[in-house]
Design a protein around this motif. Sequence first.
Motif, PDB file in Angstrom:
ATOM      1  N   ASN A  56       0.813  -1.223   0.000  1.00 41.27           N
ATOM      2  CA  ASN A  56       0.000   0.000   0.000  1.00 41.27           C
ATOM      3  C   ASN A  56       0.847   1.274   0.000  1.00 41.27           C
ATOM      4  O   ASN A  56       0.458   2.286   0.581  1.00 41.27           O
ATOM      5  N   ARG A  57       1.997   1.225  -0.627  1.00 40.11           N
ATOM      6  CA  ARG A  57       2.839   2.413  -0.727  1.00 40.11           C
ATOM      7  C   ARG A  57       2.468   3.212  -1.961  1.00 40.11           C
ATOM      8  O   ARG A  57       1.996   2.660  -2.960  1.00 40.11           O
ATOM      9  N   GLY A  58       2.721   4.518  -1.894  1.00 37.72           N
ATOM     10  CA  GLY A  58       2.545   5.331  -3.082  1.00 37.72           C
ATOM     11  C   GLY A  58       3.601   4.971  -4.118  1.00 37.72           C
ATOM     12  O   GLY A  58       4.699   4.540  -3.770  1.00 37.72           O
ATOM     13  N   GLU A  89      -1.842  14.073  -1.147  1.00 38.11           N
ATOM     14  CA  GLU A  89      -3.081  13.356  -1.461  1.00 38.11           C
ATOM     15  C   GLU A  89      -3.261  12.166  -0.523  1.00 38.11           C
ATOM     16  O   GLU A  89      -4.382  11.875  -0.082  1.00 38.11           O
ATOM     17  N   ARG A  90      -2.172  11.499  -0.203  1.00 34.57           N
ATOM     18  CA  ARG A  90      -2.258  10.348   0.697  1.00 34.57           C
ATOM     19  C   ARG A  90      -2.516  10.774   2.146  1.00 34.57           C
ATOM     20  O   ARG A  90      -2.914   9.945   2.964  1.00 34.57           O
ATOM     21  N   GLN A  91      -2.264  12.031   2.478  1.00 36.98           N
ATOM     22  CA  GLN A  91      -2.524  12.537   3.821  1.00 36.98           C
ATOM     23  C   GLN A  91      -3.919  13.139   3.968  1.00 36.98           C
ATOM     24  O   GLN A  91      -4.289  13.577   5.060  1.00 36.98           O
ATOM     25  N   ARG A  92      -4.692  13.150   2.896  1.00 37.75           N
ATOM     26  CA  ARG A  92      -5.994  13.838   2.902  1.00 37.75           C
ATOM     27  C   ARG A  92      -6.992  13.114   3.796  1.00 37.75           C
ATOM     28  O   ARG A  92      -7.083  11.898   3.809  1.00 37.75           O
ATOM     29  N   PRO A  98      -1.770   4.792   3.525  1.00 33.25           N
ATOM     30  CA  PRO A  98      -2.758   5.168   2.524  1.00 33.25           C
ATOM     31  C   PRO A  98      -4.103   5.530   3.156  1.00 33.25           C
ATOM     32  O   PRO A  98      -4.413   5.102   4.278  1.00 33.25           O
ATOM     33  N   PRO A  99      -4.941   6.295   2.424  1.00 35.44           N
ATOM     34  CA  PRO A  99      -6.289   6.570   2.915  1.00 35.44           C
ATOM     35  C   PRO A  99      -7.061   5.268   3.105  1.00 35.44           C
ATOM     36  O   PRO A  99      -7.158   4.454   2.191  1.00 35.44           O
ATOM     37  N   THR A 136      -3.412   7.559  -5.906  1.00 33.24           N
ATOM     38  CA  THR A 136      -2.909   6.819  -4.759  1.00 33.24           C
ATOM     39  C   THR A 136      -3.720   5.560  -4.520  1.00 33.24           C
ATOM     40  O   THR A 136      -4.850   5.417  -5.012  1.00 33.24           O
ATOM     41  N   HIS A 137      -3.150   4.644  -3.752  1.00 34.72           N
ATOM     42  CA  HIS A 137      -3.879   3.476  -3.289  1.00 34.72           C
ATOM     43  C   HIS A 137      -5.023   3.908  -2.377  1.00 34.72           C
ATOM     44  O   HIS A 137      -4.914   4.909  -1.658  1.00 34.72           O
TER      45      HIS A 137
END
Length: 453
Positions: free
Chosen positions: A284-286, A347-350, A393-394, A427-428
């Motif tokens: 699940n990494r970017g 984006e992954r921190q959203r 990831p989200p 992103t994932h």
Amino acid sequence: MVAIIGRPNVGKSSLFNRILSRRHAIVSEVSGTTRDRLIASASWNGRQFLLIDTGGLEDDPDGHIPQRVQQQADMAMGAADVIIFLTDAVQGLTATDQAVAQRLRRTDKPVMLAVNKVDNENRELAAAEFFQLGISETSFISAYHNYGVYDLLERMVDLLPTRELVEQWPATELRLSIVGRTNVGKSLLTNAILGEERSIVSPEAGTTRDALDTPITYRDHTITLVDTAGIRRPGQVQRGIEKYSVLRAVNAVHRSDITLLITDATELATAQDAHIAGLAWDTNRGLIVVVNKWDLVNPNRFRTERSLHRVHQRLHFMPYVPVSFTSALTGEGINELLDTALSLWMERQRRVPFRDLQYLLADAVSTHAPPSRRGNLRNRLRVRRVRQVGVNPPTFVFSVNDPKLLHFSYERYLENQIRERFGFHRTHLRLVFRAEREERTARPGVRARTRAR
């Protein structure tokens, strides 16, 4: 900064690992195993410092790579506040040791002499010959048996320069791992980003062996770059040093936030590229696919579109992955690559508010209701609510009546709705489906159906 220097095979990497209390550097009986500077954060008695492992110093290095190893060691000594000069009690005092000691006398930095492999009284008596080097701070140690290392650290900490204490707030750090096949330009790209020769670059495959962490600041963001060894197909990986190099490359992916998959523009989107991309997908990494050596293919609009099509065709399981085109040799596309990495990281921190997710779920279910199994309405999936429980990831948890009734097509439909509504385009997304009774308990160990996309 504390640099460990010395001849080849005196135990520098063993001491490096002993101080860190983990196997960070590759240790081997083969001379010249360490090539690049390895830098890691360490602490002792409340004092934090950066520890640097270096390649072995030689009187007359022969060949491109040995000469580059000497340059890396010179850079480490130039940046260090304290130098640990490591020697070998078994081999005794050599001409190379004396040459290094003579060289260190010309520096104004504190130098500590550590005589390694002192495992018994006979070796301790024999090691007395090293006192003729005239270095006042001399210690007898055994990195393998952890003898004398703590005393060495106590004396080393006293030599560190005092720093003014300032209040620091913990900063969020982006970790970028740079992975790919051999000879695709990973080390050259790392050097292009840093603006210095951090990694040794050579046409010879397998030049980089350890995973090299280097922190930088870009647009007021702290980024740690991790250059890794090339990953070949499993059947081609040789036992010994290369095997451990590949293991450290895979581990670098696991401890990163975003993986930069470096590919060769002249040999684009191979099966091995897809295999390496799968490592980031499984964890699940970017992921950003970097098409390097773009200057070699006479780039134009048609070639760019064709390359994008080939990458997405090979990585069909990750249709959202962004692609960047760079030339590490000319510096083309470097800033755009870092901007893409920062954008993907944000984006992954959203985070999505709970209320907005319920509106999304209501619209999605009313537009396309979950299908029933064999036309029996009693076997229809019912989605009660959804909430976001994590980032990077989200991660979204759906409360349903029975996870076994979920069809993969409806799961993909819900994922696409989240992507379109909230802008998760690159992103994932990790979707977890829990039975409503399990969701109420929310205790560890609850069985749930989880998919990462």
